[in-house]
Enzyme design. Structure first.
Site, PDB file in Angstrom:
ATOM      1  N   GLU A  60     -22.584 139.514  10.430  1.00  0.00           N
ATOM      2  CA  GLU A  60     -23.678 138.778   9.818  1.00  0.00           C
ATOM      3  C   GLU A  60     -24.704 138.416  10.895  1.00  0.00           C
ATOM      4  O   GLU A  60     -24.354 138.018  12.009  1.00  0.00           O
ATOM      5  CB  GLU A  60     -23.128 137.502   9.182  1.00  0.00           C
ATOM      6  CG  GLU A  60     -24.160 136.523   8.684  1.00  0.00           C
ATOM      7  CD  GLU A  60     -23.553 135.186   8.297  1.00  0.00           C
ATOM      8  OE1 GLU A  60     -24.284 134.376   7.695  1.00  0.00           O
ATOM      9  OE2 GLU A  60     -22.364 134.941   8.597  1.00  0.00           O
TER      10      GLU A  60
ATOM     11  N   ASP B   2     -13.793 129.496  24.688  1.00  0.00           N
ATOM     12  CA  ASP B   2     -14.803 129.966  25.648  1.00  0.00           C
ATOM     13  C   ASP B   2     -16.122 129.267  25.339  1.00  0.00           C
ATOM     14  O   ASP B   2     -17.178 129.888  25.201  1.00  0.00           O
ATOM     15  CB  ASP B   2     -14.958 131.490  25.543  1.00  0.00           C
ATOM     16  CG  ASP B   2     -15.756 132.095  26.695  1.00  0.00           C
ATOM     17  OD1 ASP B   2     -16.099 131.355  27.646  1.00  0.00           O
ATOM     18  OD2 ASP B   2     -16.051 133.304  26.645  1.00  0.00           O
TER      19      ASP B   2
END
Length: 296
Positions: free
Chosen positions: A95, A204
């Site tokens: 997306e 992260d």
């Protein structure tokens, strides 16, 4: 048009059953190339990597799906992905997150991000352990996620220890720096509180891995998901900065941190700094030694 490798363009044309109408540059992070594309009037985000190990994008998809299942914070939908096949690089179609055209109130954004991050961290079930149901990657480096009931052992063996072994193999650290990290590892049981409560982590979370999505809503991308101690995630966000102060205030309003967290902040930055030493070297060695020094 952004230059998408011809074999990948052909693969996408076959998959869509129509040619790409246009493509333009998009940021793919520090290790991937990326483009926004339009096909049949719809827009998508595409990234690819000629050097990706097998399962690289599959691991990212699994991480995004894990975060989505927590229903705490938005992540982009993943559509198709493949490993490298001959001349066609590994790729992932997702997306396309459209960023707001109007200026966003960053403090309001930060409050929403802090509340949602706390909710994400709380998205665990009774009996969940540290680790994950599969290994994945942090950046381009492998990240092992075996099940563990001890956070100290997990951090020592599968985070700091694993990256230290890699740095030793690559010659990324001198013997004195290796010895310093080893002394830190030996002291972890004395430095960390007896808290074995796992949290679901992005893994992260630096400022390049969040976006401001439609309506100013937070969106997380490029995860290295696992269940770990939430303090390591907060410490990671503070390593390079780029998060509004309101994020931390809102987080603490939902789930207050232990008063001793500031004393452990640098310790928890050792793992991401070792990752950066292995990926980029250079000044990160000095930063790593600075983070280790107070604890040895």
């Amino acid at each position: 048009m952004t230059t998408i490798p011809a074999p990948l363009r052909q693969r996408l044309t076959e998959g869509f059953g129509a040619p790409l109408e246009r493509s333009w540059h998009a940021t793919g992070g520090s290790i991937n190339q990326a483009a926004a594309i339009e096909v049949g009037g719809e827009r998508f985000f595409l990234k690819w990597n000629r050097d990706a190990p097998r399962g690289f994008f599959a691991a990212e998809v699994h991480g995004l799906q894990t975060l989505r299942a927590a229903d705490a914070i938005r992540v982009p939908d993943t559509l198709e992905w493949e490993d490298q096949d001959g001349d066609c690089p590994a790729w992932l179609l997702m997306e396309l997150i459209e960023t707001p055209a109007a200026r966003v109130d960053r403090q309001a954004f930060g409050r929403q991000l802090g509340e949602q991050l706390a909710a994400l961290h709380q998205s665990v079930s009774p009996g969940d352990t540290f680790g994950l149901d599969r290994d994945n990657f942090i950046g381009a480096l492998p990240q092992a996620n075996p099940s563990a009931t001890s956070w100290v052992a997990f951090l020592r063996d599968h985070r700091i220890g694993a990256q230290l072994d890699l740095a030793r193999e690559r010659g990324a650290l001198r013997p004195d720096a290796i010895a310093q990290v080893e002394r830190l590892m030996a002291r972890l049981p004395d430095l960390l509180p007896d808290d074995d409560t796992p949290a679901l982590l992005h893994g992260d979370l630096w400022s390049g891995n969040y976006m401001i999505g439609p309506g100013g809503a937070p969106v997380l991308i490029d995860p290295a998901v696992y269940r770990g101690h939430r303090e390591i995630e907060l410490a990671f966000t503070e390593l390079f900065g780029g998060f509004p102060a309101s994020m931390y205030e809102a987080y603490e309003a939902v789930w207050p941190l232990d008063p001793g967290y500031p004393e452990r902040r640098l310790l928890y930055q050792v793992y991401p700094l070792l990752v950066h030493v292995n990926l980029f070297g250079g000044s990160y060695v000095k930063e790593l030694k600075r983070a280790v020094a107070p604890y040895i």
